[in-house]
Motif scaffolding. Structure first.
Motif, PDB file in Angstrom:
ATOM      1  N   THR A 234       0.844  -1.189   0.000  1.00 23.26           N
ATOM      2  CA  THR A 234       0.000   0.000   0.000  1.00 23.26           C
ATOM      3  C   THR A 234       0.883   1.243   0.000  1.00 23.26           C
ATOM      4  O   THR A 234       0.582   2.237  -0.677  1.00 23.26           O
ATOM      5  CB  THR A 234      -0.935   0.003   1.221  1.00 23.26           C
ATOM      6  OG1 THR A 234      -1.799  -1.140   1.146  1.00 23.26           O
ATOM      7  CG2 THR A 234      -1.787   1.262   1.250  1.00 23.26           C
ATOM      8  N   ALA A 238       1.148   4.121  -2.825  1.00 21.21           N
ATOM      9  CA  ALA A 238       1.125   5.550  -2.510  1.00 21.21           C
ATOM     10  C   ALA A 238       2.297   6.276  -3.177  1.00 21.21           C
ATOM     11  O   ALA A 238       2.146   7.405  -3.663  1.00 21.21           O
ATOM     12  CB  ALA A 238       1.156   5.756  -0.999  1.00 21.21           C
ATOM     13  N   LYS A 239       3.454   5.633  -3.210  1.00 21.63           N
ATOM     14  CA  LYS A 239       4.607   6.225  -3.897  1.00 21.63           C
ATOM     15  C   LYS A 239       4.343   6.348  -5.391  1.00 21.63           C
ATOM     16  O   LYS A 239       4.746   7.337  -6.030  1.00 21.63           O
ATOM     17  CB  LYS A 239       5.859   5.386  -3.645  1.00 21.63           C
ATOM     18  CG  LYS A 239       6.377   5.445  -2.220  1.00 21.63           C
ATOM     19  CD  LYS A 239       7.638   4.616  -2.063  1.00 21.63           C
ATOM     20  CE  LYS A 239       8.170   4.671  -0.636  1.00 21.63           C
ATOM     21  NZ  LYS A 239       9.396   3.849  -0.475  1.00 21.63           N
TER      22      LYS A 239
END
Length: 257
Positions: A234, A238-239
């Motif tokens: 996750t 997000a990156k």
């Protein structure tokens, strides 16, 4: 004078809106050469699989049949072999198509959304295929010879959903890294590239120094273990989103070569 001003307003408004037809047009532009996204990465994966099978046969011929508890293959990085090339795919996707997209009237917003949609589709297809091959490998006890390629690293013990999500997040990240780096080059050329490179190195060294001097490596490892594979990827996803947003902000003023 008033007529000219009034006529110019719809143009500005249309360029500020997302046009789904143009977004899909960008996706079709990327699929003109499907080998970039699907051909070469899967050739690399197939080659890694063939090498893994040959190594397994050599070991079996030397020491006898591989047992079901053979763990040596669990540390193989062969399953990640296409990931490194996907950075190149991200670079090629932007450098090859961006000038053409602007030439036929696409806005930078539509172009980036279409490119992001293409990256998402590629990641979904590849992740579904790799997760399915993982299950096939387990069902056949390592392709009937006890070898393992897909059931390695964090995939060991993972179900189809976890394998799919982790592969999807990782592939999306590397694609957007390649695309983001290319937008930096288009915007600031080599000076921008060097700034990003040395800035990234400095940031990594600063993080390593912080974790070392505060003796936080063990705490970091414990925290990552507590959130599990899904939690870790996750963060990876997000990156990928952060790279996508940063790439859009840069490409808004980028000039194609």
């Amino acid at each position: 004078m008033t007529a000219v001003t009034t006529a110019s307003v719809p143009v500005a408004e249309s360029s500020s809106r997302v046009r789904p037809s143009e977004v899909l047009r960008i996706v079709r532009l990327h699929t003109v050469n499907p080998a970039i996204f699907f051909g070469v990465p899967w050739l690399i994966l197939a080659g890694a699989w063939a090498v893994t099978m040959v190594i397994a046969l050599i070991i079996a011929g030397a020491v006898g049949p591989l047992s079901e508890t053979e763990t040596g293959f669990e540390y193989s990085w062969a399953v990640l072999s296409p990931q490194w090339y996907l950075i190149v795919v991200g670079v090629q996707a932007i450098s090859y198509t961006f000038p053409f997209a602007l030439g036929f009237g696409a806005t930078r917003r539509d172009y980036w959304l279409g490119t992001g949609l293409m990256f998402a589709l590629v990641s979904v297809v590849n992740a579904a295929a790799i997760a399915t091959l993982l299950l096939i490998e387990r069902a056949t006890n390592g392709w009937w010879i006890g070898a393992g390629m897909f059931d390695a690293l964090w995939y060991v013990g993972a179900d189809w959903g976890t394998a799919f999500f982790s592969t999807f997040a990782l592939q999306l990240l590397v694609l957007f890294i390649g695309a983001g780096v290319t937008t930096v080059y288009m915007r600031w050329r080599m000076r921008g590239m060097m700034t990003v490179l040395f800035g990234a190195i400095a940031l990594i060294l600063a993080i390593i120094a912080l974790l070392t001097f505060t003796e936080s490596w063990e705490s970091l490892g414990a925290w990552l273990a507590s959130i599990g594979v899904a939690g870790v990827f996750t963060l990876v996803l997000a990156k990928a989103v952060a790279w996508a947003v940063a790439g859009f902000l840069v490409i808004r003023r980028a000039t194609p070569r």
